[in-house]
Design a protein around this motif. Structure first.
Motif, PDB file in Angstrom:
ATOM      1  N   GLN A   1       0.833  -1.212   0.000  1.00  0.00           N
ATOM      2  CA  GLN A   1       0.000   0.000   0.000  1.00  0.00           C
ATOM      3  C   GLN A   1       0.866   1.261   0.000  1.00  0.00           C
ATOM      4  N   LYS A   2       1.942   1.268   0.777  1.00  0.00           N
ATOM      5  CA  LYS A   2       2.837   2.435   0.815  1.00  0.00           C
ATOM      6  C   LYS A   2       3.493   2.650  -0.547  1.00  0.00           C
ATOM      7  N   GLN A   3       3.933   1.562  -1.170  1.00  0.00           N
ATOM      8  CA  GLN A   3       4.557   1.677  -2.488  1.00  0.00           C
ATOM      9  C   GLN A   3       3.550   2.166  -3.522  1.00  0.00           C
ATOM     10  N   LYS A   4       2.339   1.701  -3.411  1.00  0.00           N
ATOM     11  CA  LYS A   4       1.277   2.116  -4.325  1.00  0.00           C
ATOM     12  C   LYS A   4       0.991   3.609  -4.160  1.00  0.00           C
ATOM     13  N   GLN A   5       0.951   4.070  -2.911  1.00  0.00           N
ATOM     14  CA  GLN A   5       0.733   5.493  -2.635  1.00  0.00           C
ATOM     15  C   GLN A   5       1.877   6.330  -3.183  1.00  0.00           C
ATOM     16  N   THR A   6       3.092   5.897  -2.933  1.00  0.00           N
ATOM     17  CA  THR A   6       4.269   6.619  -3.400  1.00  0.00           C
ATOM     18  C   THR A   6       4.288   6.694  -4.915  1.00  0.00           C
ATOM     19  N   ALA A   7       3.962   5.605  -5.580  1.00  0.00           N
ATOM     20  CA  ALA A   7       3.931   5.591  -7.046  1.00  0.00           C
ATOM     21  C   ALA A   7       2.852   6.536  -7.562  1.00  0.00           C
TER      22      ALA A   7
ATOM     23  N   GLN B   1       1.802   9.273  -6.123  1.00  0.00           N
ATOM     24  CA  GLN B   1       2.210  10.640  -5.869  1.00  0.00           C
ATOM     25  C   GLN B   1       3.237  11.130  -6.884  1.00  0.00           C
ATOM     26  N   LYS B   2       3.974  10.205  -7.496  1.00  0.00           N
ATOM     27  CA  LYS B   2       5.015  10.571  -8.461  1.00  0.00           C
ATOM     28  C   LYS B   2       4.454  10.912  -9.838  1.00  0.00           C
ATOM     29  N   LYS B   3       3.205  10.505 -10.091  1.00  0.00           N
ATOM     30  CA  LYS B   3       2.614  10.781 -11.404  1.00  0.00           C
ATOM     31  C   LYS B   3       2.296  12.275 -11.520  1.00  0.00           C
TER      32      LYS B   3
END
Length: 102
Positions: A91-97, A99-101
Motif C-alpha cells: 500500500q505504501k509503495q502504491k501510494q508513493t507511485a 504521488q510521483k505521477k
C-alpha cells in the motif's frame, strides 16, 4: 481447477507438512523444523532480521500453547502476520507511485 486462493491455501498446507514431522510429531514443527522451513521458504525475511536469535523469538511467539512445537494453527499466525506486513508495504509503495505521477 482450483482458484488462486484455493491454490495458495493448498500450498500453505503442503509447505507446512513438508517440514513438519521430519523429526518427531508429523503434525507439528520443532524448533529445528521451523528453522529449516524459514531458511528455505522465508529466506528474504530471515536475511532482513538483524537479531541472531530471531528464530528463537519467533518460536516463542508462535508456540501459544507452550508445548515447544508449532502446530498448523500457530504457523498460520506467522503467515498472516507476515502477509499483513507485506500488504502494508504494498500500500505504501502504491501510494508513493501514485504521488510521483504528474
Amino acid at each position: 481447477m482450483p482458484s488462486d486462493l484455493e491454490g495458495a491455501m493448498e500450498t500453505l498446507i503442503m509447505v507446512f507438512h513438508r517440514y513438519a514431522g521430519t523429526e518427531g510429531n508429523s503434525a507439528t514443527l520443532s524448533r529445528k523444523e521451523l528453522k529449516q522451513l524459514m531458511e528455505m521458504e522465508l529466506s528474504s525475511f530471515l536475511k532482513s532480521q538483524k537479531d541472531p536469535a530471531a528464530i528463537d523469538k519467533i518460536m516463542k511467539d508462535l508456540d501459544t500453547n507452550g508445548d515447544g512445537e508449532v502446530n498448523f494453527e500457530e504457523f498460520v499466525s506467522l503467515v498472516v502476520g507476515l502477509s499483513i506486513a507485506c500488504e502494508q508495504i504494498y500500500q505504501k509503495q502504491k501510494q508513493t507511485a501514485g504521488q510521483k505521477k504528474p
